[in-house]
Design an enzyme around this catalytic site. Structure first.
Site, PDB file in Angstrom:
ATOM      1  N   ARG A  94      35.403  40.146  33.677  1.00 21.12           N
ATOM      2  CA  ARG A  94      34.888  38.868  34.176  1.00 21.12           C
ATOM      3  C   ARG A  94      33.565  39.047  34.895  1.00 21.12           C
ATOM      4  O   ARG A  94      32.809  38.105  35.089  1.00 21.12           O
ATOM      5  CB  ARG A  94      35.918  38.234  35.115  1.00 21.12           C
ATOM      6  CG  ARG A  94      37.133  37.673  34.419  1.00 21.12           C
ATOM      7  CD  ARG A  94      38.301  37.474  35.364  1.00 21.12           C
ATOM      8  NE  ARG A  94      38.963  38.736  35.654  1.00 21.12           N
ATOM      9  CZ  ARG A  94      39.228  39.187  36.881  1.00 21.12           C
ATOM     10  NH1 ARG A  94      38.879  38.491  37.932  1.00 21.12           N
ATOM     11  NH2 ARG A  94      39.837  40.346  37.052  1.00 21.12           N
TER      12      ARG A  94
ATOM     13  N   PHE B  22      44.620  38.040  41.143  1.00 22.06           N
ATOM     14  CA  PHE B  22      43.455  38.532  40.427  1.00 22.06           C
ATOM     15  C   PHE B  22      42.400  37.441  40.481  1.00 22.06           C
ATOM     16  O   PHE B  22      42.673  36.288  40.176  1.00 22.06           O
ATOM     17  CB  PHE B  22      43.822  38.882  38.985  1.00 22.06           C
ATOM     18  CG  PHE B  22      44.544  40.188  38.881  1.00 22.06           C
ATOM     19  CD1 PHE B  22      43.865  41.339  38.518  1.00 22.06           C
ATOM     20  CD2 PHE B  22      45.893  40.268  39.181  1.00 22.06           C
ATOM     21  CE1 PHE B  22      44.525  42.555  38.437  1.00 22.06           C
ATOM     22  CE2 PHE B  22      46.564  41.478  39.110  1.00 22.06           C
ATOM     23  CZ  PHE B  22      45.884  42.623  38.726  1.00 22.06           C
ATOM     24  N   CYS B  23      41.194  37.809  40.870  1.00 23.42           N
ATOM     25  CA  CYS B  23      40.253  36.785  41.304  1.00 23.42           C
ATOM     26  C   CYS B  23      38.828  37.151  40.927  1.00 23.42           C
ATOM     27  O   CYS B  23      38.521  38.281  40.552  1.00 23.42           O
ATOM     28  CB  CYS B  23      40.297  36.628  42.826  1.00 23.42           C
ATOM     29  SG  CYS B  23      41.918  36.842  43.564  1.00 23.42           S
ATOM     30  N   THR B  24      37.945  36.178  41.069  1.00 19.94           N
ATOM     31  CA  THR B  24      36.508  36.399  40.997  1.00 19.94           C
ATOM     32  C   THR B  24      35.859  35.720  42.195  1.00 19.94           C
ATOM     33  O   THR B  24      36.096  34.531  42.433  1.00 19.94           O
ATOM     34  CB  THR B  24      35.915  35.822  39.701  1.00 19.94           C
ATOM     35  OG1 THR B  24      36.557  36.411  38.569  1.00 19.94           O
ATOM     36  CG2 THR B  24      34.418  36.085  39.622  1.00 19.94           C
TER      37      THR B  24
END
Length: 350
Positions: free
Chosen positions: A293, A117-119
């Site tokens: 986010r 899970f990332c940005t």
């Protein structure tokens, strides 16, 4: 999947300067020679982290249902029939160096590939330079911070492409081809993690995302060819590919299902879209309140402004909570037009 992976803890939104952010840990640099046999390429890397990698393998294996393990062992026993070269040979060499099951090496590479899970943010400054920022988040963050490495893949003494990755992991989720483009992978919140693993094992036409990124970095010469290759190749799971190039306007987010590309969202600085933020949800939808986010990142970028983009300011954006959270393993900032700017930090949040 959220219940299994234990998604991010809620943190307060706080805009930080570089000086106030705690970025801990040294990321070691390695060269992986593409000129030596694949079985030998990763020996130095994994031997330096042998005990930690072995522990990580055992923990990750514990997350997988017992009835899936025989399938993983099957692919390990017949790896050349399931995984293309040079990746099959590289995995075999890692298993030998770690003195562990080849099935475990395969499993860990598949789990990393579909459980992040990332940005990611792609942006253009007021001089037309393209920048690429990313936080990579995992439920196994505490372990993975200890095996995070910077790898330059070299041939004939030249860096062909670079990556921030984990010891024992041969794919690429954050990488750069100098003077050409950079790519990050964000997991798309679609489908079961175990369904995706089964697809990875049983559908030989589907490519693990991290292998596809590595192939693209190795073989494609420029931004547009990278977009074409990434968008037209079948993958084991739905995914977002975030790409930055070297020319003004060269930034995009590819939203992809396993067998088709849904959307290619390109930068449009002339009409005010000088940055794009991708987390783990389609950009045209509203992110869930318990994992938003995107909005804090958008607000931080807007507050920053196009004229203030640089490495420290982008690092500060990636340090806004909950963009930075308890599961963030590293932050990396790249600008493929100036490949020497590529830098990563191990993160310890909250």
């Amino acid at each position: 999947m959220k219940q299994l992976l234990g998604l991010f803890l809620a943190c307060g939104i706080l805009f930080l300067t570089l000086e106030t952010v705690d970025a801990q840990g040294v990321i070691n640099n390695y060269e992986v020679s593409l000129d030596v046999p694949p079985e030998l390429r990763w020996t130095k890397v994994v031997e330096d982290y042998k005990e930690i990698v072995q522990f990580a393998h055992s923990v990750i294996r514990s997350y997988v249902p017992e009835d899936l393990i025989p399938l993983v062992e099957e692919i390990g026993a017949d790896i050349d029939n399931y995984i293309k070269q040079p990746y099959a040979a590289e995995m075999r060499g890692i298993a030998r160096a770690l003195n562990c099951s080849l099935g475990d090496v395969v499993l860990v590479n598949l789990i990393y590939d579909i459980s992040a899970f990332c940005t990611s943010i792609v942006s253009q400054d007021d001089h037309g330079q393209i920048w690429h920022s990313r936080n990579l988040d995992y439920d196994f963050g505490g372990m993975l911070r200890n095996i995070t490495v910077h790898v330059d893949f070299v041939s004939e003494g030249q860096t062909v492409y670079s990556a921030i990755t984990y010891a024992g992991y041969i794919g690429i989720l954050s990488g750069q081809r100098p003077k050409a483009f950079s790519i990050t992978v964000d997991e798309r919140d679609q489908g079961s993690i175990f369904e995706n693993i089964l697809v990875a094992i049983l559908d030989k036409k589907a490519v693990p995302m991290s292998f596809l990124v590595r192939d693209t970095l190795a073989n494609e010469p420029d931004f547009e060819s990278a977009i074409n290759h990434l968008s037209k190749t079948d993958t084991v799971a739905s995914v977002y590919f975030i790409i930055a190039g070297v020319n003004p306007g060269e930034g995009a987010v590819i939203t992809k299902e396993r067998l088709a590309t849904i959307d290619i969202w390109r930068l449009d600085p002339a009409n005010g879209r000088w940055f794009e933020v991708e987390t783990n949800y389609d950009h045209w939808t509203t992110p869930p309140p318990d994992d938003d986010r995107r909005d804090p990142a958008n607000k931080a970028m807007t507050r920053l402004g196009q004229s203030n983009i640089n490495k420290p300011s982008l690092f500060a954006v990636m340090s806004v909570r909950p963009v930075l959270n308890n599961h963030t393993t590293y932050t990396v900032i790249m600008s493929p037009a100036q490949p020497q700017l590529m830098q990563a930090w191990i993160r310890n949040c909250c």
